[in-house]
Design a protein around this motif. Structure first.
Motif, PDB file in Angstrom:
ATOM      1  N   LEU A   1       0.837  -1.195   0.000  1.00 34.38           N
ATOM      2  CA  LEU A   1       0.000   0.000   0.000  1.00 34.38           C
ATOM      3  C   LEU A   1       0.873   1.246   0.000  1.00 34.38           C
ATOM      4  CD1 LEU A   1      -2.807   1.259   0.148  1.00 34.38           C
ATOM      5  CD2 LEU A   1      -2.713   1.024   2.639  1.00 34.38           C
ATOM      6  N   LEU A   2       1.875   1.250   0.872  1.00 35.01           N
ATOM      7  CA  LEU A   2       2.782   2.407   0.943  1.00 35.01           C
ATOM      8  C   LEU A   2       3.501   2.602  -0.393  1.00 35.01           C
ATOM      9  CD1 LEU A   2       3.762   4.528   3.043  1.00 35.01           C
ATOM     10  CD2 LEU A   2       5.729   3.045   3.395  1.00 35.01           C
ATOM     11  N   ASP A   3       3.951   1.500  -0.972  1.00 35.17           N
ATOM     12  CA  ASP A   3       4.630   1.596  -2.272  1.00 35.17           C
ATOM     13  C   ASP A   3       3.710   2.200  -3.328  1.00 35.17           C
ATOM     14  OD1 ASP A   3       6.885   0.536  -1.205  1.00 35.17           O
ATOM     15  OD2 ASP A   3       6.609  -1.477  -2.036  1.00 35.17           O
ATOM     16  N   THR A   4       2.421   1.822  -3.278  1.00 31.71           N
ATOM     17  CA  THR A   4       1.460   2.344  -4.253  1.00 31.71           C
ATOM     18  C   THR A   4       1.297   3.852  -4.092  1.00 31.71           C
ATOM     19  OG1 THR A   4       0.281   0.230  -4.209  1.00 31.71           O
ATOM     20  CG2 THR A   4      -0.934   2.123  -5.062  1.00 31.71           C
ATOM     21  N   ILE A   5       1.218   4.307  -2.836  1.00 28.92           N
ATOM     22  CA  ILE A   5       1.060   5.752  -2.584  1.00 28.92           C
ATOM     23  C   ILE A   5       2.353   6.475  -2.977  1.00 28.92           C
ATOM     24  CG2 ILE A   5       0.542   7.504  -0.849  1.00 28.92           C
ATOM     25  CD1 ILE A   5      -0.752   5.289   0.852  1.00 28.92           C
ATOM     26  N   LYS A   6       3.477   5.909  -2.552  1.00 22.97           N
ATOM     27  CA  LYS A   6       4.778   6.562  -2.830  1.00 22.97           C
ATOM     28  C   LYS A   6       5.077   6.618  -4.329  1.00 22.97           C
ATOM     29  CE  LYS A   6       8.534   6.339  -0.360  1.00 22.97           C
ATOM     30  NZ  LYS A   6       9.698   5.840   0.393  1.00 22.97           N
ATOM     31  N   ALA A   7       4.574   5.647  -5.067  1.00 29.54           N
ATOM     32  CA  ALA A   7       4.826   5.639  -6.519  1.00 29.54           C
ATOM     33  C   ALA A   7       4.280   6.911  -7.158  1.00 29.54           C
ATOM     34  CB  ALA A   7       4.185   4.404  -7.153  1.00 29.54           C
ATOM     35  N   VAL A   8       3.215   7.460  -6.567  1.00 22.91           N
ATOM     36  CA  VAL A   8       2.630   8.699  -7.072  1.00 22.91           C
ATOM     37  C   VAL A   8       3.345   9.917  -6.494  1.00 22.91           C
ATOM     38  CG1 VAL A   8       0.549  10.147  -7.014  1.00 22.91           C
ATOM     39  CG2 VAL A   8       0.358   7.681  -7.459  1.00 22.91           C
ATOM     40  N   TRP A   9       3.543   9.920  -5.163  1.00 18.57           N
ATOM     41  CA  TRP A   9       3.930  11.151  -4.466  1.00 18.57           C
ATOM     42  C   TRP A   9       5.433  11.324  -4.296  1.00 18.57           C
ATOM     43  CZ3 TRP A   9       0.489  14.703  -4.526  1.00 18.57           C
ATOM     44  CH2 TRP A   9      -0.860  14.324  -4.614  1.00 18.57           C
ATOM     45  N   ASN A  10       6.200  10.243  -4.525  1.00 16.97           N
ATOM     46  CA  ASN A  10       7.656  10.384  -4.406  1.00 16.97           C
ATOM     47  C   ASN A  10       8.415   9.876  -5.625  1.00 16.97           C
ATOM     48  OD1 ASN A  10       9.814  11.221  -2.385  1.00 16.97           O
ATOM     49  ND2 ASN A  10      10.533   9.179  -2.982  1.00 16.97           N
ATOM     50  N   ASP A  11       7.924   8.782  -6.225  1.00 16.13           N
ATOM     51  CA  ASP A  11       8.750   8.084  -7.214  1.00 16.13           C
ATOM     52  C   ASP A  11       8.266   8.246  -8.652  1.00 16.13           C
ATOM     53  OD1 ASP A  11      10.082   7.190  -4.972  1.00 16.13           O
ATOM     54  OD2 ASP A  11       8.889   5.363  -4.823  1.00 16.13           O
ATOM     55  N   LYS A  12       7.255   9.067  -8.854  1.00 20.98           N
ATOM     56  CA  LYS A  12       6.696   9.196 -10.210  1.00 20.98           C
ATOM     57  C   LYS A  12       7.765   9.688 -11.191  1.00 20.98           C
ATOM     58  CE  LYS A  12       2.449  10.874 -12.327  1.00 20.98           C
ATOM     59  NZ  LYS A  12       1.932   9.518 -12.579  1.00 20.98           N
ATOM     60  N   ASP A  13       7.760   9.127 -12.419  1.00 22.82           N
ATOM     61  CA  ASP A  13       8.811   9.531 -13.370  1.00 22.82           C
ATOM     62  C   ASP A  13       8.586  10.945 -13.899  1.00 22.82           C
ATOM     63  OD1 ASP A  13       6.618   8.784 -14.773  1.00 22.82           O
ATOM     64  OD2 ASP A  13       7.574   7.127 -15.863  1.00 22.82           O
ATOM     65  N   ASP A  14       7.346  11.415 -13.900  1.00 20.17           N
ATOM     66  CA  ASP A  14       7.068  12.785 -14.349  1.00 20.17           C
ATOM     67  C   ASP A  14       7.245  13.731 -13.150  1.00 20.17           C
ATOM     68  OD1 ASP A  14       6.112  15.180 -15.241  1.00 20.17           O
ATOM     69  OD2 ASP A  14       4.347  14.341 -16.239  1.00 20.17           O
ATOM     70  N   GLU A  15       8.500  14.187 -12.956  1.00 22.42           N
ATOM     71  CA  GLU A  15       8.827  14.970 -11.761  1.00 22.42           C
ATOM     72  C   GLU A  15       8.131  16.339 -11.765  1.00 22.42           C
ATOM     73  OE1 GLU A  15      10.028  14.112  -9.009  1.00 22.42           O
ATOM     74  OE2 GLU A  15      10.747  15.944  -8.049  1.00 22.42           O
TER      75      GLU A  15
END
Ligand SMILES: C[S@@+](CC[C@H](N)C(=O)[O-])C[C@H]1O[C@@H](n2cnc3c(N)ncnc32)[C@H](O)[C@@H]1O
Length: 238
Positions: free
Chosen positions: A4-18
């Motif tokens: 779940l955390l990874d899913t949220i972080k994928a948007v708010w921290n790790d997204k490729d479109d910085e």
């Protein structure tokens, strides 16, 4: 929870479109916030809301100073900026190390070195309860709609409540659910990446009751906007 955390972080921290990520996280000078007046207006509105809350509570305006503040999801720090004169310490809880770093950088560049205390959430919300310093004032704006479920928001409220001093008071903004399908929220976490902007909402009366069940005394609700289904709740710790 890691998933779940990874899913949220994928948007708010790790997204490729910085550039998108920083704009969505309300970074000063980026995207919509290249307009600095627009960026500053977020924190200015929040300060106005706390002045309203202080009036409801019949507290002198001069009592709004040297406060220990907690914001859940501070992003680029627009509210840190807006509340910088009333806070003696400002804890920002966020799942994004990049956003925590930016808020600290921004407010230090304003000369408020040491004001911002980053708190990185690395698991379920309750896990950070023991790390939080006692608070006088708490807030969350433009964040509850990004939680993956209604229950996640309840966990956040309980965690904030645990950090409250007896006279703590706060402001929480949500998206409300009035049957408009755009804002009814996701049905499963698989939809999160696609629909994180409108992932979570509560009926206004249901959120009032949730606040009470989490140990708050809800006092008022305003800022109801049917264009984006925002509503802002005012409360104290019971
Ligand atoms: C739209 S920004 C809001 C920033 C700021 N509160 C404002 O009103 O300008 C959303 C912020 O919430 C953070 N966030 C998203 N999900 C979160 C969660 N589960 N726990 C803590 N922070 C979260 C994001 O990393 C981002 O910093």
């Amino acid at each position: 929870m890691t998933d779940l955390l990874d899913t949220i972080k994928a948007v708010w921290n790790d997204k490729d479109d910085e550039a998108y990520r920083q704009d969505q996280s309300h970074w000063r000078g980026v995207g919509r916030w290249a307009n600095d007046a627009a960026w500053q207006s977020i924190g200015a509105l929040t300060l106005d809301r706390f002045k309203f809350l202080w009036r409801i509570l019949e507290r002198a305006p001069s009592a709004m100073r040297d406060l220990s503040v907690l914001e859940w999801g501070q992003g680029g720090g627009s509210n840190v900026f807006g509340l910088r004169e009333v806070a003696s310490q400002y804890q920002g809880v966020d799942i994004s190390p990049k956003n925590l770093q930016e808020a600290g950088r921004m407010i230090s560049a304003e000369g408020y070195t040491g004001l911002f205390k980053p708190v990185l959430l690395e698991g379920p919300p309750e896990e950070i309860a023991d790390k939080l310093l006692p608070i006088d004032m708490f807030l969350s704006t433009a964040v509850f709609q990004h939680f993956p479920s209604k229950d996640y928001g309840v966990q956040v409220l309980k965690t904030i409540r645990k950090a409250c001093k007896p006279d703590a008071a706060g402001v929480i903004q949500i998206r409300f659910d009035n049957g408009n399908p755009t804002f009814s929220g996701i049905k499963s976490v698989e939809e999160y990446a696609e629909r994180h902007i409108v992932a979570n909402s509560y009926a206004i009366d249901a959120f009032w009751d949730i606040l009470a069940s989490c140990g708050f005394k809800p006092l008022a609700v305003d800022g109801i906007r049917t264009q984006n289904n925002y509503a802002t709740f005012y409360m104290t710790a019971k």
